[in-house]
Motif scaffolding. Structure first.
Motif, PDB file in Angstrom:
ATOM      1  N   GLY A   1      23.016 -51.180  -2.468  1.00 11.85           N
ATOM      2  CA  GLY A   1      23.066 -49.781  -2.279  1.00 11.85           C
ATOM      3  C   GLY A   1      22.899 -49.039  -1.039  1.00 11.85           C
ATOM      4  N   GLY A   2      21.855 -49.540  -0.477  1.00 10.73           N
ATOM      5  CA  GLY A   2      21.172 -48.936   0.687  1.00 10.73           C
ATOM      6  C   GLY A   2      20.908 -47.590   0.541  1.00 10.73           C
ATOM      7  N   HIS A   3      20.550 -46.974  -0.597  1.00 12.93           N
ATOM      8  CA  HIS A   3      19.970 -45.915  -0.958  1.00 12.93           C
ATOM      9  C   HIS A   3      18.428 -45.878  -0.913  1.00 12.93           C
ATOM     10  CE1 HIS A   3      22.935 -43.177  -0.830  1.00 12.93           C
ATOM     11  NE2 HIS A   3      23.796 -43.734  -1.834  1.00 12.93           N
ATOM     12  N   LEU A   9      25.343 -57.459   0.167  1.00 13.43           N
ATOM     13  CA  LEU A   9      25.605 -58.277  -0.969  1.00 13.43           C
ATOM     14  C   LEU A   9      27.049 -58.040  -1.605  1.00 13.43           C
ATOM     15  CD1 LEU A   9      22.011 -58.476  -2.590  1.00 13.43           C
ATOM     16  CD2 LEU A   9      22.953 -60.225  -0.644  1.00 13.43           C
ATOM     17  N   ALA A  35      23.035 -58.300 -10.583  1.00  9.51           N
ATOM     18  CA  ALA A  35      21.982 -57.466  -9.436  1.00  9.51           C
ATOM     19  C   ALA A  35      22.756 -56.370  -8.760  1.00  9.51           C
ATOM     20  CB  ALA A  35      21.152 -58.324  -8.465  1.00  9.51           C
ATOM     21  N   VAL A  41      24.169 -41.041  -5.425  1.00  4.50           N
ATOM     22  CA  VAL A  41      23.072 -41.754  -5.441  1.00  4.50           C
ATOM     23  C   VAL A  41      23.671 -43.081  -6.351  1.00  4.50           C
ATOM     24  CG1 VAL A  41      20.675 -42.595  -5.479  1.00  4.50           C
ATOM     25  CG2 VAL A  41      21.381 -40.546  -4.281  1.00  4.50           C
ATOM     26  N   ARG A  46      26.206 -45.631  -5.761  1.00  7.79           N
ATOM     27  CA  ARG A  46      25.963 -46.625  -4.599  1.00  7.79           C
ATOM     28  C   ARG A  46      24.741 -47.677  -5.308  1.00  7.79           C
ATOM     29  NH1 ARG A  46      29.762 -48.831  -1.613  1.00  7.79           N
ATOM     30  NH2 ARG A  46      27.993 -49.411  -0.077  1.00  7.79           N
ATOM     31  N   GLY A  47      23.819 -46.741  -5.682  1.00  7.01           N
ATOM     32  CA  GLY A  47      22.561 -47.715  -6.097  1.00  7.01           C
ATOM     33  C   GLY A  47      22.460 -48.599  -7.124  1.00  7.01           C
ATOM     34  N   THR A  48      22.002 -49.790  -6.925  1.00  6.07           N
ATOM     35  CA  THR A  48      21.990 -50.807  -7.821  1.00  6.07           C
ATOM     36  C   THR A  48      20.866 -51.222  -8.816  1.00  6.07           C
ATOM     37  OG1 THR A  48      21.267 -52.525  -6.194  1.00  6.07           O
ATOM     38  CG2 THR A  48      23.868 -51.829  -6.376  1.00  6.07           C
ATOM     39  N   GLY A  62      19.627 -54.103  -9.135  1.00 10.94           N
ATOM     40  CA  GLY A  62      19.095 -55.129  -8.134  1.00 10.94           C
ATOM     41  C   GLY A  62      18.192 -54.476  -7.154  1.00 10.94           C
ATOM     42  N   GLY A  63      18.651 -53.591  -6.498  1.00 15.57           N
ATOM     43  CA  GLY A  63      18.070 -53.216  -5.421  1.00 15.57           C
ATOM     44  C   GLY A  63      16.839 -51.890  -6.067  1.00 15.57           C
ATOM     45  N   ASN A 108      13.017 -53.177  -4.973  1.00 16.51           N
ATOM     46  CA  ASN A 108      12.582 -52.785  -3.826  1.00 16.51           C
ATOM     47  C   ASN A 108      10.763 -52.533  -3.843  1.00 16.51           C
ATOM     48  OD1 ASN A 108      12.817 -50.765  -1.701  1.00 16.51           O
ATOM     49  ND2 ASN A 108      12.785 -49.122  -3.008  1.00 16.51           N
ATOM     50  N   ASN A 118      10.355 -45.880  -8.317  1.00 15.37           N
ATOM     51  CA  ASN A 118      11.733 -46.366  -8.862  1.00 15.37           C
ATOM     52  C   ASN A 118      11.545 -46.493 -10.232  1.00 15.37           C
ATOM     53  OD1 ASN A 118      12.484 -48.501  -6.154  1.00 15.37           O
ATOM     54  ND2 ASN A 118      13.723 -46.577  -6.738  1.00 15.37           N
ATOM     55  N   ASP A 119      12.393 -46.019 -10.969  1.00 14.55           N
ATOM     56  CA  ASP A 119      12.482 -45.832 -12.552  1.00 14.55           C
ATOM     57  C   ASP A 119      12.622 -46.941 -13.124  1.00 14.55           C
ATOM     58  OD1 ASP A 119      12.007 -42.660 -13.139  1.00 14.55           O
ATOM     59  OD2 ASP A 119      13.726 -42.692 -11.767  1.00 14.55           O
ATOM     60  N   LEU A 170       9.342 -61.783  -4.686  1.00 18.56           N
ATOM     61  CA  LEU A 170      10.277 -62.606  -4.029  1.00 18.56           C
ATOM     62  C   LEU A 170       9.728 -63.405  -2.520  1.00 18.56           C
ATOM     63  CD1 LEU A 170      12.945 -59.562  -3.677  1.00 18.56           C
ATOM     64  CD2 LEU A 170      13.312 -61.916  -4.421  1.00 18.56           C
ATOM     65  N   TYR A 190      12.151 -38.090  -7.188  1.00 18.32           N
ATOM     66  CA  TYR A 190      11.365 -39.074  -8.032  1.00 18.32           C
ATOM     67  C   TYR A 190      10.335 -38.534  -9.071  1.00 18.32           C
ATOM     68  CZ  TYR A 190      13.475 -42.375  -4.331  1.00 18.32           C
ATOM     69  OH  TYR A 190      14.088 -43.024  -3.520  1.00 18.32           O
TER      70      TYR A 190
HETATM   71  C1  FAD Z   1      17.842 -38.700  -2.528  1.00 18.65           C
HETATM   72  C2  FAD Z   1      17.324 -39.756  -3.365  1.00 18.65           C
HETATM   73  C3  FAD Z   1      16.803 -39.760  -4.436  1.00 18.65           C
HETATM   74  C4  FAD Z   1      16.399 -40.838  -5.405  1.00 18.65           C
HETATM   75  N1  FAD Z   1      15.650 -40.610  -6.351  1.00 18.65           N
HETATM   76  C5  FAD Z   1      15.501 -41.788  -7.282  1.00 18.65           C
HETATM   77  C6  FAD Z   1      14.806 -41.851  -8.390  1.00 18.65           C
HETATM   78  O1  FAD Z   1      14.523 -40.633  -8.938  1.00 18.65           O
HETATM   79  N2  FAD Z   1      14.644 -42.899  -8.908  1.00 18.65           N
HETATM   80  C7  FAD Z   1      14.798 -44.048  -8.493  1.00 18.65           C
HETATM   81  O2  FAD Z   1      14.871 -45.109  -9.454  1.00 18.65           O
HETATM   82  N3  FAD Z   1      15.526 -44.106  -7.630  1.00 18.65           N
HETATM   83  C8  FAD Z   1      15.850 -43.117  -6.858  1.00 18.65           C
HETATM   84  N4  FAD Z   1      16.514 -43.348  -5.402  1.00 18.65           N
HETATM   85  C9  FAD Z   1      16.735 -44.613  -4.927  1.00 18.65           C
HETATM   86  C10 FAD Z   1      18.016 -45.283  -5.590  1.00 18.65           C
HETATM   87  O3  FAD Z   1      17.967 -45.444  -7.054  1.00 18.65           O
HETATM   88  C11 FAD Z   1      18.125 -46.559  -4.698  1.00 18.65           C
HETATM   89  O4  FAD Z   1      19.626 -46.688  -4.908  1.00 18.65           O
HETATM   90  C12 FAD Z   1      17.427 -47.793  -5.352  1.00 18.65           C
HETATM   91  O5  FAD Z   1      15.943 -47.578  -5.063  1.00 18.65           O
HETATM   92  C13 FAD Z   1      17.617 -49.087  -4.529  1.00 18.65           C
HETATM   93  O6  FAD Z   1      18.796 -49.652  -4.942  1.00 18.65           O
HETATM   94  P1  FAD Z   1      19.979 -49.724  -3.633  1.00 18.65           P
HETATM   95  O7  FAD Z   1      20.934 -50.549  -4.231  1.00 18.65           O
HETATM   96  O8  FAD Z   1      20.487 -48.619  -3.136  1.00 18.65           O
HETATM   97  O9  FAD Z   1      19.037 -50.845  -2.709  1.00 18.65           O
HETATM   98  P2  FAD Z   1      18.833 -50.791  -1.158  1.00 18.65           P
HETATM   99  O10 FAD Z   1      18.419 -49.661  -0.535  1.00 18.65           O
HETATM  100  O11 FAD Z   1      20.108 -51.493  -0.538  1.00 18.65           O
HETATM  101  O12 FAD Z   1      17.733 -52.017  -0.901  1.00 18.65           O
HETATM  102  C14 FAD Z   1      16.277 -51.492  -1.404  1.00 18.65           C
HETATM  103  C15 FAD Z   1      15.268 -52.723  -1.212  1.00 18.65           C
HETATM  104  O13 FAD Z   1      15.711 -53.867  -2.135  1.00 18.65           O
HETATM  105  C16 FAD Z   1      16.109 -55.039  -1.315  1.00 18.65           C
HETATM  106  N5  FAD Z   1      17.162 -55.751  -2.094  1.00 18.65           N
HETATM  107  C17 FAD Z   1      18.141 -55.002  -2.535  1.00 18.65           C
HETATM  108  N6  FAD Z   1      19.042 -55.813  -3.255  1.00 18.65           N
HETATM  109  C18 FAD Z   1      18.277 -56.892  -3.504  1.00 18.65           C
HETATM  110  C19 FAD Z   1      18.430 -57.924  -4.207  1.00 18.65           C
HETATM  111  N7  FAD Z   1      19.529 -58.155  -4.894  1.00 18.65           N
HETATM  112  N8  FAD Z   1      17.683 -59.038  -4.209  1.00 18.65           N
HETATM  113  C20 FAD Z   1      16.565 -59.007  -3.184  1.00 18.65           C
HETATM  114  N9  FAD Z   1      16.240 -57.740  -2.610  1.00 18.65           N
HETATM  115  C21 FAD Z   1      17.163 -56.742  -2.670  1.00 18.65           C
HETATM  116  C22 FAD Z   1      16.607 -54.655  -0.003  1.00 18.65           C
HETATM  117  O14 FAD Z   1      16.369 -55.657   1.058  1.00 18.65           O
HETATM  118  C23 FAD Z   1      15.749 -53.404   0.411  1.00 18.65           C
HETATM  119  O15 FAD Z   1      14.459 -53.706   0.670  1.00 18.65           O
HETATM  120  C24 FAD Z   1      16.850 -42.160  -4.851  1.00 18.65           C
HETATM  121  C25 FAD Z   1      17.490 -42.174  -3.603  1.00 18.65           C
HETATM  122  C26 FAD Z   1      17.821 -41.151  -2.818  1.00 18.65           C
HETATM  123  C27 FAD Z   1      18.595 -41.479  -1.477  1.00 18.65           C
END
Ligand code: FAD
Length: 287
Positions: free
Chosen positions: A33-35, A54, A74, A106, A109-111, A113-114, A118, A123-124, A161, A193
């Motif tokens: 999701g990149g978040h 992905l 994921a 968020v 987009r947030g997954t 798996g991410g 991470n 992260n929750d 990993l 968070y």
């Molecule tokens: C303003 C804001 C507030 C937030 N508040 C919270 C919160 O309260 N609680 C919470 O839990 N999160 C919070 N987040 C984080 C959010 O939930 C993210 O989306 C999540 O942490 C990561 O998921 P992603 O899909 O965006 O992963 P990405 O940001 O794309 O990746 C995160 C990391 O994981 C790796 N990765 C991703 N997918 C995989 C995979 N399938 N296999 C191996 N490695 C992988 C990536 O390489 C990177 O290192 C917040 C984000 C923002 C921007």
């Protein structure tokens, strides 16, 4: 606030994604999701030369029931978890926690798996995965393997990993019918968070706790399973003395960072309160 330059790759199979990760080695990072990753890139705390997106890989999304397990791809977003009938029926604690993550933007987009890969203590989802005895399917150049969530977290941003591996799905055993659950999260403001959070899944029989698992978020450099706290309430009707014992047992294993969310003693104290509140609410929900 502007990330360093990088090449963007969009593979269409897990095998192609793994090949890219292997070929580019330390320079490459999976992008979900990149978040979490993109904000780190903007702050130049992460400077990958190659992003392996992905999103083009079919089959990494969705929630399905496989016998007594729920298998979540994921790339399933937090928003999709909130809309899933299977999750509502089998694992409602995931919806309770997902709704407390950030904001709708968020969550779109947030997954999952991410969130679990991470390795950020804030992260929750990871503490929930420990509480629910989940396991992660990791696929890499050496094939596929399953790793228990309890074995996955090694330190802040350090996980099991291996280079070239991708987390492709999460498997969660379905808790007993009628189980009680709660996720209590203290945060400074909406979208933040956790300052401290606790997850509880328990069963009740004859008015007493028959089984219990407690997970803790952002109270250590990894998510924690508060085993002694869970033992302190098992066999009890959650009287005040047992709740106090559980909070104390949980606080003993906490070692949060002292940061903008508060000093160590404060965070441990409110961590104990989250444990008590989650236990009480889960107990009240158990049938
Ligand atoms: C303003 C804001 C507030 C937030 N508040 C919270 C919160 O309260 N609680 C919470 O839990 N999160 C919070 N987040 C984080 C959010 O939930 C993210 O989306 C999540 O942490 C990561 O998921 P992603 O899909 O965006 O992963 P990405 O940001 O794309 O990746 C995160 C990391 O994981 C790796 N990765 C991703 N997918 C995989 C995979 N399938 N296999 C191996 N490695 C992988 C990536 O390489 C990177 O290192 C917040 C984000 C923002 C921007």
């Amino acid at each position: 606030m502007i990330p360093g330059s990088f090449s963007y790759h969009r593979p269409t199979s897990v095998a192609d994604a793994i090949k890219l990760l292997v070929d580019f080695g330390d320079e490459a990072r999976p992008l979900a999701g990149g978040h979490s990753l993109v904000p780190m890139m903007k702050l130049r705390l992460a400077t990958p030369g190659h992003l392996v997106d992905l999103h083009g890989i079919a089959g990494l999304k969705g929630v399905r029931r496989d016998g007594n397990q729920v298998v979540i791809g994921a790339m399933t977003t937090q928003h999709e978890l909130l809309g899933s009938e299977e999750i509502a029926k089998s694992l409602p604690i995931l919806q309770e926690a997902a709704a407390l993550i950030a904001d709708p933007q968020v969550r779109y987009r947030g997954t999952i798996g991410g969130n679990v890969a991470n390795g950020d203590p804030g992260n929750d989802m990871p503490a929930l995965m420990l509480t629910l005895s989940a396991s992660y399917r990791l696929e890499g150049p050496g094939g596929a393997r399953d790793v228990a969530a309890s074995e996955f977290y090694q330190g802040a941003y350090f996980t099991a990993l291996e280079p070239g591996e991708i987390l492709t799905s999460v498997s969660i055993p379905v808790p007993a019918a009628g189980h009680g659950y709660a996720y209590e999260k203290l945060k400074r403001k909406v979208g933040d968070y956790a300052t401290a959070a606790a997850a509880v899944v328990l069963t009740v029989s004859g008015g007493k706790v028959a089984s219990c698992a407690i997970g803790l978020t952002n109270l250590h450099e990894t998510p924690l399973l508060a085993t002694d706290a869970a033992k302190a309430v098992t066999g009890t009707s959650l009287d005040a003395a047992s709740l106090k014992k559980a909070a104390t047992a949980a606080e003993v294993i906490m070692s949060p960072a002292s940061d903008a969310r508060g000093p160590v003693e404060y965070r441990k104290h409110v961590g104990g309160i989250m444990v008590v509140r989650a236990l009480q609410r889960a107990f009240g929900r158990a049938k």
